[in-house]
Design an enzyme around this catalytic site. Structure first.
Site, PDB file in Angstrom:
ATOM      1  N   CYS B  50     -31.425  -8.874  -7.609  1.00 28.88           N
ATOM      2  CA  CYS B  50     -31.039  -9.755  -8.710  1.00 28.88           C
ATOM      3  C   CYS B  50     -29.550  -9.822  -9.010  1.00 28.88           C
ATOM      4  O   CYS B  50     -28.907 -10.833  -8.771  1.00 28.88           O
ATOM      5  CB  CYS B  50     -31.787  -9.328  -9.965  1.00 28.88           C
ATOM      6  SG  CYS B  50     -33.536  -9.246  -9.738  1.00 28.88           S
ATOM      7  N   HIS B 104     -27.796 -11.534 -14.541  1.00 28.22           N
ATOM      8  CA  HIS B 104     -28.681 -10.388 -14.753  1.00 28.22           C
ATOM      9  C   HIS B 104     -28.164  -9.663 -16.001  1.00 28.22           C
ATOM     10  O   HIS B 104     -26.940  -9.459 -16.129  1.00 28.22           O
ATOM     11  CB  HIS B 104     -28.634  -9.455 -13.541  1.00 28.22           C
ATOM     12  CG  HIS B 104     -29.670  -8.380 -13.601  1.00 28.22           C
ATOM     13  ND1 HIS B 104     -30.988  -8.589 -13.234  1.00 28.22           N
ATOM     14  CD2 HIS B 104     -29.589  -7.103 -14.012  1.00 28.22           C
ATOM     15  CE1 HIS B 104     -31.664  -7.464 -13.401  1.00 28.22           C
ATOM     16  NE2 HIS B 104     -30.855  -6.559 -13.890  1.00 28.22           N
TER      17      HIS B 104
END
Lengths: 94, 426
Positions: B50, B104
């Site tokens: 991510c 993120h």
């Protein structure tokens, strides 16, 4: 236009063998980096030594390699790295 | 006066979509978007995890330049003060808005989703995001667990909703505000599913009867796979239902039946996501902005569904790095439609079959690091310059090249060249 489109990906590892932090090693624990070069025809990956202190990858220190030919092996199940010469690919990825 | 941008990024979505030739998944709304878009069938993330992937495509720099390979550094402090794609649009007169998971969360985006640099107003996060990893999955014994496979009765969920539903509501609210204000906007919407836990409204299971779900075509660890290349799917092992199976580390394998349950729930989560995208695009129509908004649909990386004996991302395999990537550009990928005509009517996956074909498609190999220059070019902004060999001191440049040039290329039709590939079968 006439350049062959290439995609580069990479993934870090803390060690050669799988261990609990292999999926998400912290920067300080990274010892190997897997650099992938993809074209429409193949995926070539070199897993090389990586120094997290100066962020340098050592392409002289190759831990492992992968080579998959997409036309005959689209699912990438048959690694032919060890049975082919790939000097030109090494030059290209560098 | 520049098009608006609606940037949809999905967490852990591999291209298991009708418009990518997948014959199992029902994704009519995304397929409908594809039918109006330029679809890239060979798009890859720079790293299959991510934070590094998101920081990479949002700054237009590769991980070796952001120096983020994990989750624990903020590029502006740790590597260089690189401008981001939303920041660039903001500096060019756009109202930039973030809903859900775009950066993120945490250290890698300075605990602020890089606000105020990247966004005009504080980013929105669904209030129910905090329950994502709580014990909300009802087991066969009626107790609640923190499972990997987690079909739920939404009415039983905290606040009676799920994070992605809240994100869609907020994004639709913002579209209405932008319409009223006649304000040019860059709206980024980040959906959580199908990221684990595979927690979705249980009715979506009906779309995928377990007896129809097969194992991956190659569910074994390849003989000549170097051990360093293998990812031991540690995160799913920590889920209660996987833990209870007591599979050996690192190679497992998971029991066949459970493998099929994971695949079933991944598909169900994708169809749930598809409905959220459908509601969002339907709202874009309703506020009359479909003709003046570029829509980008992509993901931060893929997810292995048992191929090579692996699950999750964390590897260099194509199943972990390849992502869906499509661009809807009014007047370029489709001719503008008359006022009031709907382009993206909501399609119910329970009643709508396959049948939509991408408007345009390219099988050129492209990268997410190209998103920034591509969107700048499509929006008529100056394309950021290519980065020099070492660019730690350069605020604005990109290590990817714009792929707009492939929009116009007379794509060699794959079906003419060597028979119909997966993508053209949709």
């Amino acid at each position: 236009f006439n350049e062959e489109p290439v995609a580069f990906s990479q993934y870090p590892r803390p060690a050669d063998a799988p261990q609990w932090n292999s999926d998400k090693p912290k920067l300080k624990d990274i010892r190997i980096m897997g650099y992938s070069m993809r074209t429409i025809d193949y995926r070539y990956t070199l897993w090389v030594g990586f120094n997290p202190n100066n962020f340098s990858a050592d392409f002289e220190d190759v831990h492992a390699g992968e080579l998959y030919m997409m036309e005959t092996d689209p699912n990438q199940d048959y690694n032919i790295y060890n049975n082919t010469s790939h000097g030109s690919l090494l030059k290209k990825i560098l | 006066d520049g098009m608006n941008i609606l940037f949809i990024v999905v967490d852990d979505l591999r291209p298991v979509l009708g418009c990518y030739g997948d014959k199992t998944v029902k994704s009519p709304n995304i397929d409908q978007l594809a039918s109006q878009s330029m679809v890239f069938s060979n798009a890859y993330a720079q790293q299959a995890v991510c934070a590094p992937s998101r920081v990479s495509f949002l700054t237009g720099r590769r991980p070796d330049t952001t120096r983020l390979y994990d989750f624990y550094s903020y590029w502006r402090v740790h590597a260089g003060n690189y401008s981001t794609m939303p920041q660039y649009f903001k500096e060019n007169g756009y109202m930039t808005l973030s809903v859900g998971k775009v950066f993120h969360p945490g250290v890698s985006s300075n605990y602020s989703d890089d606000f105020p640099y990247s966004w005009s107003i504080p980013p929105f996060h669904p209030s129910t995001e905090k329950y994502e990893n709580d014990k909300t999955c009802r087991g066969k014994d009626g107790k609640l667990y923190a499972n990997l496979v987690c079909p739920v009765d939404v009415t039983e969920m905290p606040s009676g909703t799920l994070p992605d539903m809240q994100s869609t509501e907020e994004a639709i609210r913002l579209l209405n505000v932008m319409k009223t204000k006649k304000q040019k906007f860059f709206l980024a919407v980040g959906y959580h599913k199908p990221h684990i836990p595979l927690r979705y409204p249980q009715e979506f299971l009906k779309l995928y009867p377990l007896e129809n779900i097969t194992l991956a075509p190659d569910p074994w660890v390849p003989e000549k796979l170097p051990s360093v290349a293998y990812n031991p799917w540690t995160d799913i092992r920590q889920r209660d239902d996987v833990k209870a199976l007591n599979v050996s580390f690192p190679y497992g394998p998971l029991p066949d039946d459970f493998q099929r349950q994971i695949r079933q729930s991944y598909y169900a989560a994708v169809s749930y996501l598809d409905t959220q995208v459908g509601l969002l695009l339907n709202a874009l129509d309703d506020v009359g902005l479909s003709n003046s908004t570029i829509v980008v649909f992509t993901a931060d990386h893929g997810w292995s569904l048992g191929e090579h004996g692996e699950w999750a991302k964390y590897s260099n395999f194509d199943v972990a790095t390849r992502v869906p990537l499509m661009f809807y550009v009014p007047g370029l990928t489709t001719s503008s439609v008359s006022e009031g005509e709907k382009i993206f009517p909501y399609l119910d996956p329970f009643s709508h079959g396959l049948g939509l074909v991408p408007q345009g498609q390219s099988n050129k190999v492209v990268e997410l690091v190209s998103l920034f220059p591509t969107l700048a070019e499509l929006a008529g902004l100056r394309v950021p310059p290519a980065c020099p060999e070492s660019s730690f001191h350069v605020a604005l440049c990109t290590e990817g090249a714009s792929i707009v040039r492939y929009f116009n290329a007379s794509e060699e039709k794959v079906e003419e060249k060597n028979g119909c590939d997966d993508t053209c079968r949709c």
